[in-house]
Design an enzyme around this catalytic site. Structure first.
Site, mmCIF file in Angstrom:
data_model
loop_
_atom_site.group_PDB
_atom_site.id
_atom_site.type_symbol
_atom_site.label_atom_id
_atom_site.label_comp_id
_atom_site.label_asym_id
_atom_site.label_seq_id
_atom_site.Cartn_x
_atom_site.Cartn_y
_atom_site.Cartn_z
ATOM 1 N N ARG A 1 6.021 6.213 -49.095
ATOM 2 C CA ARG A 1 7.396 5.762 -48.837
ATOM 3 C C ARG A 1 8.245 5.902 -50.106
ATOM 4 O O ARG A 1 9.394 6.294 -50.057
ATOM 5 C CB ARG A 1 7.422 4.294 -48.396
ATOM 6 C CG ARG A 1 6.549 3.897 -47.228
ATOM 7 C CD ARG A 1 7.077 4.342 -45.881
ATOM 8 N NE ARG A 1 6.846 5.744 -45.603
ATOM 9 C CZ ARG A 1 5.642 6.274 -45.347
ATOM 10 N NH1 ARG A 1 4.558 5.552 -45.360
ATOM 11 N NH2 ARG A 1 5.532 7.553 -45.078
ATOM 12 N N HIS B 1 14.017 -8.020 -48.160
ATOM 13 C CA HIS B 1 12.603 -7.726 -47.916
ATOM 14 C C HIS B 1 11.942 -6.964 -49.061
ATOM 15 O O HIS B 1 10.902 -6.333 -48.881
ATOM 16 C CB HIS B 1 12.456 -6.960 -46.596
ATOM 17 C CG HIS B 1 12.858 -7.779 -45.412
ATOM 18 N ND1 HIS B 1 13.257 -7.227 -44.210
ATOM 19 C CD2 HIS B 1 12.950 -9.127 -45.247
ATOM 20 C CE1 HIS B 1 13.563 -8.194 -43.362
ATOM 21 N NE2 HIS B 1 13.392 -9.339 -43.963
ATOM 22 N N ASN C 1 16.652 -3.367 -45.896
ATOM 23 C CA ASN C 1 16.011 -2.119 -46.301
ATOM 24 C C ASN C 1 15.420 -2.231 -47.702
ATOM 25 O O ASN C 1 15.963 -2.926 -48.562
ATOM 26 C CB ASN C 1 17.018 -0.968 -46.245
ATOM 27 C CG ASN C 1 17.560 -0.778 -44.837
ATOM 28 O OD1 ASN C 1 16.892 -1.116 -43.862
ATOM 29 N ND2 ASN C 1 18.763 -0.255 -44.730
ATOM 30 N N VAL C 2 14.335 -1.498 -47.923
ATOM 31 C CA VAL C 2 13.663 -1.550 -49.220
ATOM 32 C C VAL C 2 13.978 -0.313 -50.065
ATOM 33 O O VAL C 2 13.442 -0.150 -51.153
ATOM 34 C CB VAL C 2 12.131 -1.728 -49.049
ATOM 35 C CG1 VAL C 2 11.839 -3.084 -48.407
ATOM 36 C CG2 VAL C 2 11.517 -0.606 -48.223
ATOM 37 N N ILE D 1 29.975 -2.015 -31.600
ATOM 38 C CA ILE D 1 30.342 -0.615 -31.796
ATOM 39 C C ILE D 1 29.077 0.235 -31.680
ATOM 40 O O ILE D 1 28.292 0.313 -32.627
ATOM 41 C CB ILE D 1 30.999 -0.440 -33.183
ATOM 42 C CG1 ILE D 1 32.246 -1.338 -33.280
ATOM 43 C CG2 ILE D 1 31.353 1.012 -33.442
ATOM 44 C CD1 ILE D 1 32.635 -1.719 -34.683
ATOM 45 N N GLY E 1 23.020 -1.376 -37.959
ATOM 46 C CA GLY E 1 21.719 -0.732 -37.867
ATOM 47 C C GLY E 1 20.548 -1.681 -37.816
ATOM 48 O O GLY E 1 19.507 -1.421 -38.412
ATOM 49 N N THR E 2 20.697 -2.787 -37.116
ATOM 50 C CA THR E 2 19.583 -3.721 -36.983
ATOM 51 C C THR E 2 19.424 -4.134 -35.532
ATOM 52 O O THR E 2 20.410 -4.355 -34.825
ATOM 53 C CB THR E 2 19.750 -4.964 -37.877
ATOM 54 O OG1 THR E 2 18.737 -5.917 -37.545
ATOM 55 C CG2 THR E 2 21.124 -5.604 -37.713
ATOM 56 N N SER E 3 18.171 -4.230 -35.112
ATOM 57 C CA SER E 3 17.879 -4.627 -33.725
ATOM 58 C C SER E 3 17.936 -6.141 -33.553
ATOM 59 O O SER E 3 17.785 -6.656 -32.453
ATOM 60 C CB SER E 3 16.482 -4.136 -33.338
ATOM 61 O OG SER E 3 15.519 -4.689 -34.224
ATOM 62 N N TYR F 1 2.669 2.844 -49.279
ATOM 63 C CA TYR F 1 3.916 2.620 -50.011
ATOM 64 C C TYR F 1 4.168 3.704 -51.060
ATOM 65 O O TYR F 1 5.324 3.994 -51.370
ATOM 66 C CB TYR F 1 3.948 1.212 -50.626
ATOM 67 C CG TYR F 1 4.172 0.168 -49.560
ATOM 68 C CD1 TYR F 1 5.441 -0.043 -49.024
ATOM 69 C CD2 TYR F 1 3.111 -0.555 -49.025
ATOM 70 C CE1 TYR F 1 5.647 -0.965 -48.014
ATOM 71 C CE2 TYR F 1 3.313 -1.482 -48.017
ATOM 72 C CZ TYR F 1 4.583 -1.686 -47.513
ATOM 73 O OH TYR F 1 4.778 -2.593 -46.499
#
Length: 226
Positions: free
Chosen positions: A57, A105, A88-89, A211, A170-172, A54
């Site tokens: 990151r 998160h 997102n963090v 989209i 932007g998320t699966s 981390y």
């Protein structure tokens, strides 16, 4: 009264800024097994590895900038009451100018006590073993790891329930409970799903437009539709 626009953003939102998406195709995150660096088990087994992970990151955050997608969301606050709910963090939504951002998160720029999850501190430098709260308890990244509860989920649900429009970017749609949030939108609320490789969405009663674009391209497109 401005209409309420709710944005649900995931890793693809920040990918254009140069932040690697959560999992690469091989299932690893920056070369590490997810459970080694993002679970209580990994922390208990090797806290130094987790802290180092981390720290890297966090340091990377200072090398990247918000992308056009982040900027468009912030600019649209002129026309809409916007609330961003992000998995997102990073702090790229905030740096772009978004004023209401809920992090599901956790946040890289915060740490917390291992003894009290509500004892949260701002933190911009490396976090090391031996960095403690005033009671001597080790500090850990303020990140929701796999296997941990998502404290902000109830607030997120309440926000989605108030939406007039919902944009998912932007998320699966693989990580729960975040992936289920769109199901709390009122049935007549239009949903726009922006992702380069969109997942198949089943059983959503809402008007849905998929989209298959990047965050920046997709936000330019949706901005022209609203």
């Amino acid at each position: 009264m401005k209409k309420k626009l709710v944005i649900l953003s995931g890793a693809g939102m920040s990918a254009e800024s140069g932040i690697k998406t959560f999992r690469d195709a091989d299932g690893l995150w920056e070369g590490h097994d997810i459970m080694e660096v993002a679970s209580p088990i990994g922390w208990n087994k090797n806290p130094e590895l987790v802290l180092d992970f981390y720290n890297k990151r966090r340091a990377q955050l200072f090398e990247v900038q918000p992308n056009r997608g982040h900027e468009i969301i912030a600019e649209m606050e002129d026309q809409f009451d916007i609330h961003v709910i992000t998995q997102n963090v990073d702090d790229l939504h905030e740096r772009a100018g978004s004023t209401k951002v809920l992090h599901l998160h956790g946040e890289l720029l915060k740490v917390r006590s291992i003894a009290n999850e509500n004892h949260i501190l701002d933190w911009k430098t490396d976090l090391n073993l031996g960095d403690t709260d005033k009671h001597g308890h080790q500090l850990r990244p303020h990140i929701v790891w796999f296997g941990e509860a998502v404290p902000a989920i109830d607030e997120a649900i309440e926000i989605v329930e108030t939406a007039d429009y919902l944009i998912v970017i932007g998320t699966s749609l693989q990580v729960y409970p975040a992936a289920g949030l769109m199901n709390y939108a009122k049935q007549q609320v239009p949903v726009y799903y922006i992702d380069l490789k969109p997942a198949t969405i089943y059983d959503l009663p809402n008007p849905l437009e998929v989209i298959p674009m990047s965050a920046s391209e997709g936000m330019e497109f949706v901005k022209g539709r609203l």
